[in-house]
Design a protein around this motif. Structure first.
Motif, PDB file in Angstrom:
ATOM      1  N   ASP A  41       0.726  -1.312   0.129  1.00  0.00           N
ATOM      2  CA  ASP A  41      -0.082   0.075   0.027  1.00  0.00           C
ATOM      3  C   ASP A  41       0.842   1.344  -0.080  1.00  0.00           C
ATOM      4  O   ASP A  41       0.626   2.058  -0.673  1.00  0.00           O
ATOM      5  N   ALA A  42       2.005   1.374   0.566  1.00  0.00           N
ATOM      6  CA  ALA A  42       2.942   2.459   0.735  1.00  0.00           C
ATOM      7  C   ALA A  42       3.191   2.758  -0.697  1.00  0.00           C
ATOM      8  O   ALA A  42       3.643   3.951  -1.060  1.00  0.00           O
ATOM      9  N   VAL A  43       3.852   1.539  -1.519  1.00  0.00           N
ATOM     10  CA  VAL A  43       4.172   1.781  -2.661  1.00  0.00           C
ATOM     11  C   VAL A  43       3.372   2.365  -3.652  1.00  0.00           C
ATOM     12  O   VAL A  43       3.466   3.355  -4.444  1.00  0.00           O
ATOM     13  N   PHE A  44       1.819   1.915  -3.430  1.00  0.00           N
ATOM     14  CA  PHE A  44       0.929   2.267  -4.297  1.00  0.00           C
ATOM     15  C   PHE A  44       0.557   3.773  -3.921  1.00  0.00           C
ATOM     16  O   PHE A  44      -0.035   4.696  -4.841  1.00  0.00           O
ATOM     17  N   GLN A  45       0.591   4.058  -2.720  1.00  0.00           N
ATOM     18  CA  GLN A  45       0.240   5.277  -2.292  1.00  0.00           C
ATOM     19  C   GLN A  45       1.015   6.469  -2.938  1.00  0.00           C
ATOM     20  O   GLN A  45       0.847   7.584  -3.195  1.00  0.00           O
ATOM     21  N   ALA A  46       2.407   6.109  -2.916  1.00  0.00           N
ATOM     22  CA  ALA A  46       3.484   7.041  -3.257  1.00  0.00           C
ATOM     23  C   ALA A  46       3.275   6.956  -4.577  1.00  0.00           C
ATOM     24  O   ALA A  46       3.421   8.394  -5.309  1.00  0.00           O
ATOM     25  N   LEU A  47       2.963   6.114  -5.416  1.00  0.00           N
ATOM     26  CA  LEU A  47       2.527   6.213  -7.016  1.00  0.00           C
ATOM     27  C   LEU A  47       1.519   7.115  -7.359  1.00  0.00           C
ATOM     28  O   LEU A  47       1.614   8.029  -8.283  1.00  0.00           O
ATOM     29  N   ALA A  48       0.428   6.911  -6.511  1.00  0.00           N
ATOM     30  CA  ALA A  48      -0.772   7.913  -6.584  1.00  0.00           C
ATOM     31  C   ALA A  48      -0.180   9.438  -6.470  1.00  0.00           C
ATOM     32  O   ALA A  48      -0.734  10.231  -6.986  1.00  0.00           O
ATOM     33  N   GLN A  49       0.569   9.590  -5.319  1.00  0.00           N
ATOM     34  CA  GLN A  49       0.929  10.920  -5.051  1.00  0.00           C
ATOM     35  C   GLN A  49       1.947  11.585  -6.213  1.00  0.00           C
ATOM     36  O   GLN A  49       1.725  12.630  -6.732  1.00  0.00           O
ATOM     37  N   ILE A  50       2.699  10.533  -6.845  1.00  0.00           N
ATOM     38  CA  ILE A  50       3.570  11.260  -8.068  1.00  0.00           C
ATOM     39  C   ILE A  50       2.803  11.515  -9.295  1.00  0.00           C
ATOM     40  O   ILE A  50       2.878  12.353 -10.084  1.00  0.00           O
ATOM     41  N   ARG A  51       1.706  10.716  -9.324  1.00  0.00           N
ATOM     42  CA  ARG A  51       0.740  10.806 -10.516  1.00  0.00           C
ATOM     43  C   ARG A  51      -0.120  12.062 -10.399  1.00  0.00           C
ATOM     44  O   ARG A  51      -0.536  12.737 -11.244  1.00  0.00           O
ATOM     45  N   GLY A  59       1.064  14.690  -9.202  1.00  0.00           N
ATOM     46  CA  GLY A  59       1.796  15.713  -9.164  1.00  0.00           C
ATOM     47  C   GLY A  59       2.547  16.570  -7.729  1.00  0.00           C
ATOM     48  O   GLY A  59       2.979  17.626  -7.894  1.00  0.00           O
ATOM     49  N   HIS A  60       2.296  15.763  -6.618  1.00  0.00           N
ATOM     50  CA  HIS A  60       2.564  16.124  -5.363  1.00  0.00           C
ATOM     51  C   HIS A  60       4.359  16.251  -5.449  1.00  0.00           C
ATOM     52  O   HIS A  60       4.619  16.979  -4.787  1.00  0.00           O
ATOM     53  N   TYR A  61       4.766  15.164  -5.860  1.00  0.00           N
ATOM     54  CA  TYR A  61       6.377  15.211  -5.972  1.00  0.00           C
ATOM     55  C   TYR A  61       6.597  14.100  -7.342  1.00  0.00           C
ATOM     56  O   TYR A  61       5.672  13.720  -7.651  1.00  0.00           O
ATOM     57  N   LYS A  62       7.977  14.207  -7.520  1.00  0.00           N
ATOM     58  CA  LYS A  62       8.074  13.627  -8.890  1.00  0.00           C
ATOM     59  C   LYS A  62       8.733  12.226  -8.423  1.00  0.00           C
ATOM     60  O   LYS A  62       8.475  11.219  -9.505  1.00  0.00           O
ATOM     61  N   THR A  63       9.289  12.031  -7.601  1.00  0.00           N
ATOM     62  CA  THR A  63      10.186  10.695  -7.278  1.00  0.00           C
ATOM     63  C   THR A  63      10.142  10.285  -5.896  1.00  0.00           C
ATOM     64  O   THR A  63       9.872  11.111  -5.095  1.00  0.00           O
ATOM     65  N   SER A  64      10.157   9.068  -5.514  1.00  0.00           N
ATOM     66  CA  SER A  64      10.222   8.705  -4.299  1.00  0.00           C
ATOM     67  C   SER A  64      11.212   7.102  -4.265  1.00  0.00           C
ATOM     68  O   SER A  64      11.347   6.616  -5.393  1.00  0.00           O
TER      69      SER A  64
END
Length: 642
Positions: free
Chosen positions: A50-60, A62-67
């Protein structure tokens, strides 16, 4: 559901006695990550995925570019399983391209190795039933077509592949050239040839060559001319440009696995493979415009290796600070796992149990959960205790493998080795390990005394001669230099063959070329290098055959993962080779090893030589001047496709 809907106890017991539902080794490897079938209880360690997919959602969003996320877990708690879950969910629902790194080749050249990993991963099937390269090529093609006309049709990957399948060689060359020129008007890139190679992946006939080129492999000159590409493109700048192109259209998930290999140290820097990969992650993180990097390892690896690196490195491995820890199993998760596993089994057997966890009981599984086992330990326990408590019918229980090394070996044999047959370093490493299992034995009259990759006079490694086999043949010294050369041609092959002929520099009594029979060499290479090696110096050519190298790759993988994944010792592995070698094509029974040690034939193989064909005819566009092509390409592009 009425009682009559359930299968009888006798039928359930007969099935369980004939086939243990938990017989499959409880290990995952690259084949499971990329395979179609994947058993997953999504509630287990959901916090990590879930942490991975939440980070991807944030990237998608536009909240940040990379994690960058690190996951730590003890052996058997599901590190590779989490990666497989992420890859399968991305494939099912979309939302990003996926790269999986688990075999790194020569760690002295980690960046070149990553170019191969990146290109191979993008060559796997993605979201739309096509290669991930073709997904990217389609997005780039649609972008290029919009240059010609803003309301141009948007093609699906399947539509473009069908169009390319129907085109003539001349048409394909023209389409690739025109698409490349139109795309370059939309986006500035450092190397237009990379764009061209990506468009070539849309061609069934040329896609594998284009992917090899994108991997950094050297193409034969005639093939490079046919694709209108340089013979080779190997550089970290190429990797960065590919990442930049991907970021225009999709998120990218890069997963690093198998970082716990105990003996994987760089001879020059003294760094462990996990630390070398951490340096690579830092470089990727700083250049990735849209994506996530995931690395999985055991807790001691993080604390003893990664955290000892400078802050600018280890903070890029886990931007959140501390890694995410995977959890041991409790009673509830064990019941969920066993229920899921048995449900799939009974479904395949067309049976309906009266209890979803039969032949186990709630009390048994709850008691097991008190010990906080790993998932692997649970599945192992289930295999050993899957005994029907009542049995009145007749059945014959299939013999099961009990040797832990054999279980691991069988699991590794399942892996598709096709993508590794171009990796000279990996192939040579497996052959070298095979010879190390022969030390002290006499095979083909040669008593093997040593097998080492320290091939230079001062004990250094060489980029082309992979290792030496040192021994005695009737009292005479034997020093065989072995070079695995899977290069298509060009400088890589020439440099390797030149070294094999240099007996004095490398202190050899014999040079041995190992190469697939399907990989032809030109008559020029034959006369310049192969004939002198075989006819004049008593060297030899040994064909690399998939069925002979596969068991060597498998047992080498078991050895590398012996502590972390499989829980076996060196002694157990070498005992298995000695006991099962004849049956499993290992040790002295492996034909490839025997052929390298056997007396040279002094015969040059006739089926290895192939003259380079004349390059295909130039496209009709070549009659135009460069400036005319640029003016007309975008105008004509839309009409070509509609």
């Amino acid at each position: 559901m009425t009682n009559s809907s359930f299968s009888s106890i006798e039928d359930l017991n007969v099935a369980l006695l004939n086939q243990n539902p938990f017989a499959k080794p409880p290990f995952l490897n690259a084949g499971d990550v990329w395979g179609q079938e994947f058993f997953d209880v999504e509630t287990i360690n959901a916090h990590a995925s879930d942490a991975v997919f939440q980070a991807l959602a944030q990237i998608r969003a536009g909240h940040y570019k990379t994690s960058s996320i690190a996951i730590t877990a003890q052996d058997g708690t599901g590190k590779t399983h989490i990666i497989s879950r992420i890859r399968h969910r991305l494939q099912e629902h979309g939302g990003g391209l996926f790269v999986y790194a688990n075999k790194y080749g020569n760690i002295n050249q980690i960046k070149q190795g990553f170019q191969r990993i990146l290109a191979e991963s993008l060559g796997k099937i993605g979201r739309d039933g096509v290669r991930q390269w073709q997904e990217l090529a389609t997005a780039m093609a649609n972008n290029a077509l919009k240059v010609s006309k803003p309301n141009a049709k948007v093609y699906s990957p399947q539509e473009l592949l069908e169009k390319f399948k129907a085109g003539t060689p001349q048409q394909l060359k023209k389409w690739v050239k025109d698409l490349t020129k139109a795309f370059l008007q939309a986006k500035s890139v450092n190397d237009p040839d990379i764009v061209k190679a990506i468009f070539w992946t849309l061609s069934d006939e040329q896609s594998l060559y284009a992917i090899k080129w994108l991997e950094g492999q050297e193409l034969a000159k005639y093939k490079a001319d046919e694709l209108e590409l340089p013979t080779q493109c190997q550089s970290f700048e190429a990797v960065l440009q590919i990442l930049d192109l991907i970021s225009e259209y999709k998120e990218l998930v890069i997963c690093f696995d198998e970082l716990d290999t105990p003996d994987a140290y760089d001879d020059i820097s003294g760094l462990h493979i996990s630390q070398i990969v951490a340096g690579l992650i830092k470089d990727l993180f700083q250049n990735l415009n849209r994506g996530l990097i995931l690395s999985v390892m055991m807790p001691p690896q993080w604390s003893n290796k990664i955290k000892q690196l400078p802050g600018g490195v280890f903070t890029k491995v886990s931007v959140q600070g501390n890694p995410i820890d995977l959890k041991y199993m409790d009673s509830e998760s064990i019941i969920n796992l066993v229920s899921f596993w048995l449900d799939k089994y009974y479904e395949r057997q067309n049976l309906i149990p009266h209890e979803p966890i039969y032949p186990f009981t709630q009390i048994q599984l709850s008691e097991l959960g008190k010990g906080k086992p790993t998932a692997r330990e649970v599945l192992k326990w289930c295999k050993e205790n899957c005994n029907p408590p009542i049995f009145t019918g007749e059945g014959t229980k299939n013999p099961e493998i009990s040797n832990p090394v054999e279980l691991a070996f069988v699991k590794e044999l399942e892996e598709d080795i096709g993508i590794y047959l171009e990796d000279n370093y990996l192939l040579a490493d497996a052959i070298l390990f095979g010879f190390q299992s022969l030390i002290g034995q006499t095979v083909e009259r040669v008593t093997v005394q040593e097998a080492t990759d320290k091939v230079k006079k001062r004990g250094g490694k060489d980029d082309y001669i992979n290792f030496k086999v040192i021994g005695k043949d009737n009292g005479k010294d034997v020093i065989i230099g072995v070079a695995v050369l899977q290069y298509a041609g060009g400088k890589g092959l020439g440099s390797g063959l030149k070294r094999l002929n240099d007996y004095q520099t490398f202190n050899l009594t014999r040079g041995c070329l190992v190469r697939s029979q399907s990989k032809k060499i030109t008559s020029y290479m034959e006369q310049k290098y192969l004939v002198p090696l075989i006819k004049q110096q008593g060297g030899e050519y040994v064909p690399l055959k998939e069925d002979e190298i596969k068991p060597l790759l498998a047992i080498r993988a078991v050895y590398q993962k012996r502590e972390v994944d499989y829980g076996v010792s060196e002694e157990q592995i070498f005992n298995f080779i000695a006991e099962k070698g004849a049956e499993k094509m290992l040790g002295a029974s492996n034909p490839l090893l025997r052929e390298i040690l056997s007396d040279p034939s002094y015969e040059v193989p006739t089926d290895l030589i192939e003259d380079e064909p004349v390059a295909v005819a130039e496209s009709i566009m070549d009659d135009l001047s460069e400036s005319e092509e640029l003016d007309k390409s975008c105008d004509n592009l839309l009409s070509e496709f509609n």
